[in-house]
Design a protein around this motif. Sequence first.
Motif, short mmCIF file in Angstrom:
data_model
loop_
_atom_site.label_atom_id
_atom_site.label_comp_id
_atom_site.label_asym_id
_atom_site.label_seq_id
_atom_site.Cartn_x
_atom_site.Cartn_y
_atom_site.Cartn_z
N LEU A 1 0.85 -1.19 0.00
CA LEU A 1 0.00 0.00 0.00
C LEU A 1 0.88 1.24 0.00
CD1 LEU A 1 -3.02 1.04 0.33
CD2 LEU A 1 -2.43 1.35 2.75
N MET A 2 0.66 2.13 -0.99
CA MET A 2 1.36 3.40 -1.01
C MET A 2 0.59 4.41 -0.16
SD MET A 2 2.06 6.17 -4.03
CE MET A 2 0.50 6.98 -3.71
N VAL A 3 1.31 5.07 0.73
CA VAL A 3 0.73 6.12 1.57
C VAL A 3 1.48 7.41 1.27
CG1 VAL A 3 0.17 6.85 3.92
CG2 VAL A 3 0.25 4.41 3.36
N LEU B 1 3.85 0.17 2.39
CA LEU B 1 3.64 -0.71 3.55
C LEU B 1 3.33 -2.13 3.10
CD1 LEU B 1 1.28 1.57 5.70
CD2 LEU B 1 3.78 1.52 5.68
N ASP B 2 3.95 -3.09 3.77
CA ASP B 2 3.64 -4.50 3.58
C ASP B 2 2.89 -4.97 4.83
OD1 ASP B 2 3.58 -7.28 3.41
OD2 ASP B 2 5.49 -7.39 2.35
N PHE B 3 1.58 -5.20 4.69
CA PHE B 3 0.78 -5.57 5.85
C PHE B 3 1.02 -7.02 6.27
CE2 PHE B 3 -1.28 -1.66 4.90
CZ PHE B 3 -1.90 -1.26 6.07
N ARG B 4 1.52 -7.85 5.36
CA ARG B 4 1.80 -9.23 5.74
C ARG B 4 2.97 -9.30 6.72
NH1 ARG B 4 2.79 -10.98 -0.30
NH2 ARG B 4 4.00 -9.06 -0.01
N GLU B 5 3.97 -8.48 6.47
CA GLU B 5 5.15 -8.46 7.34
C GLU B 5 5.11 -7.35 8.37
OE1 GLU B 5 7.37 -10.79 7.17
OE2 GLU B 5 6.52 -11.76 5.40
N LYS B 6 4.08 -6.50 8.28
CA LYS B 6 3.97 -5.32 9.14
C LYS B 6 5.25 -4.48 9.07
CE LYS B 6 -0.02 -4.95 11.18
NZ LYS B 6 -0.15 -5.10 12.63
N SER B 7 5.67 -4.18 7.85
CA SER B 7 6.94 -3.47 7.68
C SER B 7 6.81 -2.37 6.64
CB SER B 7 8.04 -4.45 7.25
OG SER B 7 7.74 -5.01 5.98
N VAL B 8 7.70 -1.39 6.75
CA VAL B 8 7.86 -0.35 5.74
C VAL B 8 8.91 -0.85 4.75
CG1 VAL B 8 8.60 2.02 5.29
CG2 VAL B 8 7.24 1.50 7.34
N VAL B 9 8.53 -1.07 3.50
CA VAL B 9 9.46 -1.66 2.53
C VAL B 9 10.12 -0.60 1.65
CG1 VAL B 9 8.23 -3.85 2.48
CG2 VAL B 9 7.59 -2.07 0.86
N TRP B 10 9.60 0.62 1.67
CA TRP B 10 10.20 1.69 0.86
C TRP B 10 9.67 3.01 1.39
CZ3 TRP B 10 8.74 5.82 -2.16
CH2 TRP B 10 9.67 6.30 -3.07
N SER B 11 10.52 4.03 1.39
CA SER B 11 10.06 5.35 1.84
C SER B 11 10.88 6.44 1.17
CB SER B 11 10.15 5.47 3.37
OG SER B 11 11.49 5.37 3.80
N TRP B 12 10.27 7.61 1.07
CA TRP B 12 10.94 8.78 0.50
C TRP B 12 10.34 10.03 1.15
CZ3 TRP B 12 8.59 12.85 -2.08
CH2 TRP B 12 9.45 13.79 -2.63
N SER B 13 11.17 11.03 1.32
CA SER B 13 10.71 12.33 1.81
C SER B 13 11.55 13.42 1.17
CB SER B 13 10.81 12.40 3.34
OG SER B 13 10.51 13.71 3.80
N ASP B 14 10.94 14.59 1.01
CA ASP B 14 11.71 15.71 0.46
C ASP B 14 12.30 16.60 1.56
OD1 ASP B 14 9.53 17.11 1.39
OD2 ASP B 14 8.86 17.83 -0.57
#
Length: 460
Positions: free
Chosen positions: A288-290, A305-318
């Motif tokens: 899921l992209m947030v 977000l990967d809800f199966r693993e309850k983990s953040v798999v990728w992120s970006w911020s400016d």
Amino acid sequence: MYTPTTTSTRGRVRLNVGGRVFETTSATLASAGRDTMLGAMVDASWNSGVHDDPAEYFIDRDPCCFAVLLDLLRTGDLHVPPGLPEATLYREALYYGLLGRVRSARLGDFDPDRLRLASSVHGRSPGDGVAIRAAPDGGCCVSHGGASGVVRVYNWMLQERRPVYHPAHAPVNDAAYLDASTLLLAARERPGRRDDDGGVSSFSALTGETRHRFRVAHDRQPRSFTATALAFDGGCDVFASCKGRINEYGVAVWDCNTGEQADFFYEPPGCALGEADRLQWLEETNTLMVATMFPRTDSSFVTLLDFREKSVVWSWSDVGTPASIEDKHAVDAVAMEDGRSLCVVNQYDDLGFLDLRKNASGVRWRSRSKLAMSDGKTKKAACGEEACYPKLAAHGGRLFASTGDAISVFSGADHVMTSTLRCSNGGAICDFSIGGDRLFALHGEENVFDVWETPPPPII
């Protein structure tokens, strides 16, 4: 109603419609289908009481509309003569059971490079249209700002249905169609209200009636919350970005069949999940992209977000990037349908691309200022500083981006601009949505939405 008589010639059918006589073949009428009135008239299993082959019929309906519908059955082409109101034709098509056939002939398969402006619809509440969502059947809904909590709903014929009102008249942040007859609203909780204010609710898109309230519980205790963005996966899960009263920020998940809460992904440090502007399910990666964007927050954040693993798999911020130092912030984001890349756009209409297969990847920016119909100053003067920032959408392998009062279409791996949709005189576009073989563009300031369609291919 229709009445059979007994005068006919074999292989032909004579119909007296409202005093005007039409003659056709039983095969033409049968092509309408056994579940339609005209098809049933010549089907032996439905019409066993008439023994002449075939019978003559009298139908007490509008002959002008019948001529259009009979021509549709003969040729597959829909030609509506000037002066014949489409609403009247749709009414008659519904009577004969041909409304689906008319819709298919009216709308071709969605082709971004062949779209034409088909209609402009004026709403009832000038100045407060804030979001538009396409329905799967070609209709749409328009969410209005302020404290009314009203969402106006239109069927595919662009006739207004009964509006949907949030039970507590809470301001609506997002809307989404679960299916053609079910509409979900994400609403803002208001200070001082009871616990039934805000949150996520489902409604009938046909009658406006409330169907279900989606509850959130923390430590088995029901909590009130503000919902800001909605999304669905390919199965039966409903997602909503949620902000509770006691720092209970995150993304809630419900089973759309039972309405029961299935999960809650709490906001980890360094991420912004509870006040998202956009949620998007990525089928290719089951994530899921947030996206929480400027100006809702001082900086922009995008997380997978990967809800199966309850983990953040990728992120970006400016945060801290050269662009943010120059006061350039991403104001919208959309993941491309292949799940490999993500597009962002800043308030100056520049497009940026990120590789979702690499963490901490930089943005590849490309300027759109030369392609924009109007520059940033004109746009903000027309629509306000926060009302009409650029919007993005991905559909059918294409990228769509609004700029002022136009929408650009980009194609191919290099995202080359292939067409531009220049809209009506409604002012700058504050939102647009694609679905049901149509593109809807909402002009917030004038409360007008444009409807773009692909004409059907010519009958050869």
